[in-house]
Design an enzyme around this catalytic site. Structure first.
Site, short mmCIF file in Angstrom:
data_model
loop_
_atom_site.label_atom_id
_atom_site.label_comp_id
_atom_site.label_asym_id
_atom_site.label_seq_id
_atom_site.Cartn_x
_atom_site.Cartn_y
_atom_site.Cartn_z
N LYS A 51 0.84 -1.20 0.00
CA LYS A 51 0.00 0.00 0.00
C LYS A 51 0.87 1.25 0.00
CE LYS A 51 -3.78 -2.52 2.03
NZ LYS A 51 -4.32 -3.17 3.22
N GLN A 111 -4.85 -2.07 9.54
CA GLN A 111 -4.59 -3.35 8.88
C GLN A 111 -5.13 -4.48 9.74
OE1 GLN A 111 -3.13 -3.73 5.70
NE2 GLN A 111 -3.82 -5.83 6.00
N ASP A 149 -11.45 2.85 4.21
CA ASP A 149 -11.68 1.42 4.02
C ASP A 149 -13.18 1.14 3.91
OD1 ASP A 149 -10.02 -0.63 3.51
OD2 ASP A 149 -9.78 -1.30 5.58
#
Ligand code: NAP
Length: 293
Positions: free
Chosen positions: A54, A98, A121
Site C-alpha cells: 500500500k 490493517q 476502508d
C-alpha cells in the site's frame, strides 16, 4: 478457453494514472499531498507485506503514507490512541487499520474510533449501514467490493435485472458486494457455509462473485454459460514447482471455469490490484472532501 479475461492489473493501472493526475491537482490547489495513515499492530508477515504494497502504491500516485507500527503486545488504548492521532492530524485524510488485529484487541472498538470522514476502508458500521439503507449514501464504499463492481462494469454486462450470486457474507467482501449489486438493481442471492445446493444456485447466476477463502471451490460446471465470474479468493497452496514453494489460487477453479464463463478474473491479477486502487481513490476523495467541506 472461451471466457474473456477481465484484466484487473490493466484496469488498476489505468485508474491509478487518473488518481495520480488528480492527486497532482490536489497538491497544486491545497499546497500539500493527500495523506493515508496506516495502523499496523504486530509482526504478521502477510500484514506487513500488505502495508508495504500500500505504501508503494501511495508513492506511485503521489499520496503521502504514514504508518504507526505498534508491537503485538500493545494495549487496546494504545491502538485506539494511534487511530485518534491520525484523526487529529490534518495531513492525514484517510485511515486504514490493517486487519486482523491481535486476538486481545477489540477490533470493532478500534474501527469505531476512525473518524467517518477518514474511513477510506469504508468498513465503519455507519458507512456499511448506509450502503444497506435505501436513499442513504455511504461516504466511502469498501475497497474490494468497489473493485469487484468496477470489474463487472468493465465487461459491459447490464447489472440491472441480472441474477447475481455472491458466495461469502463477510463484512469486508461478501456482504457489501451483495449490497452494491442490489443497489445496482441486480437480484442477489447470498450463499454461505450453511447454504444448501450452492451449485444449483450458481448455475442460475449471470454474475457470480466468489469470496469464500477456499481454494478452487467453484467448479466450471457450477457456472452458467456466458456468466461474469469475479474471483475474490486469494489462497496460498503448496507448489513444489515454484521457487517459493507455494502459489496463489482463487476460490474458482480457473481452468474449468474459463471454458464456460463469458468473462472471468484471474488470481493473481484480478481483484487484488483493484483493492489497493480503490483505497487510493477513497483517500483522494477524502482529501478533496476535506477542502470542499
Ligand atoms: P471470510 O471472512 O473467511 O468469509 C468467508 C465467507 O465464505 C463466509 O461468509 C463463509 O460462510 C463462507 N464460506 C466458507 N466456507 C464455505 C463453504 N464451504 N460453503 C459456502 N460458503 C462458505 O473471508 P473474506 O475476508 O470474505 O475473504 C474471502 C476470500 O477473499 C479470501 O480468500 C481472502 O483472502 C480473499 N480476499 C481477497 C482480497 C483481495 O483484495 N483480492 C481482499 C479481501 C479478501 P459463513 O459466514 O457461514 O461462515
Amino acid at each position: 478457453m472461451t471466457a474473456t479475461i477481465i484484466d484487473g492489473r490493466a484496469v488498476a493501472k489505468r485508474l491509478q494514472g487518473e488518481i495520480k493526475a488528480s492527486a497532482e491537482q490536489y497538491l497544486a490547489s491545497a499546497g500539500s499531498a493527500p495523506g493515508l495513515g496506516v495502523v499496523l499492530v504486530g509482526d504478521d508477515p502477510a500484514s506487513a507485506m500488505y502495508v508495504r504494497m500500500k505504501r508503494r502504491a501511495c508513492e506511485r500516485v503521489g499520496i503521502i503514507s504514514e504508518a504507526q507500527i505498534l508491537p503485538s503486545a500493545s494495549t487496546q488504548e494504545q491502538v485506539e490512541a494511534a487511530v485518534r492521532g491520525f484523526n487529529a492530524d490534518p495531513r492525514i485524510h484517510g485511515i486504514l487499520v490493517q486487519l486482523p488485529l491481535p486476538d486481545h484487541i477489540d477490533d470493532e472498538a478500534v474501527l469505531n474510533e476512525i473518524s467517518l470522514a477518514k474511513d477510506v476502508d469504508g468498513i465503519h458500521p455507519s458507512n456499511l449501514g448506509r450502503l444497506g439503507m435505501r436513499g442513504r449514501e455511504p461516504t466511502f464504499t469498501p475497497a474490494t467490493p468497489t473493485g469487484c463492481m468496477i470489474l463487472i462494469e468493465e465487461t459491459g454486462m447490464a447489472i440491472e435485472g441480472a441474477r447475481a450470486v455472491v458466495i461469502g457474507r463477510s463484512n469486508i467482501v461478501g456482504l457489501p458486494v451483495a449490497l452494491m449489486l442490489t443497489n445496482a438493481n441486480a437480484t442477489v442471492t447470498i450463499c454461505h457455509s450453511r447454504t444448501r445446493d450452492i451449485p444449483g444456485l450458481t448455475r442460475e447466476a449471470d454474475i457470480l462473485v466468489a469470496a469464500v477463502g477456499r481454494p478452487e471451490f467453484v467448479k466450471g460446471d457450477w457456472i452458467k454459460p456466458g456468466a461474469v465470474v469475479i474471483d475474490v479468493g486469494s489462497n496460498s497452496v503448496p507448489d513444489p514447482a515454484s521457487e517459493k514453494g507455494y502459489r496463489y489460487v482463487g476460490d474458482v477453479e480457473y481452468a474449468s471455469a474459463a471454458d464456460v464463463a463469458g468473462h472471468i478474473t484471474r488470481v493473481p491479477g484480478g481483484v487484488g490490484p483493484m483493492t489497493i486502487t480503490m483505497l487510493l481513490s477513497n483517500t483522494l476523495k477524502a482529501a478533496y472532501n476535506s477542502i470542499e467541506g
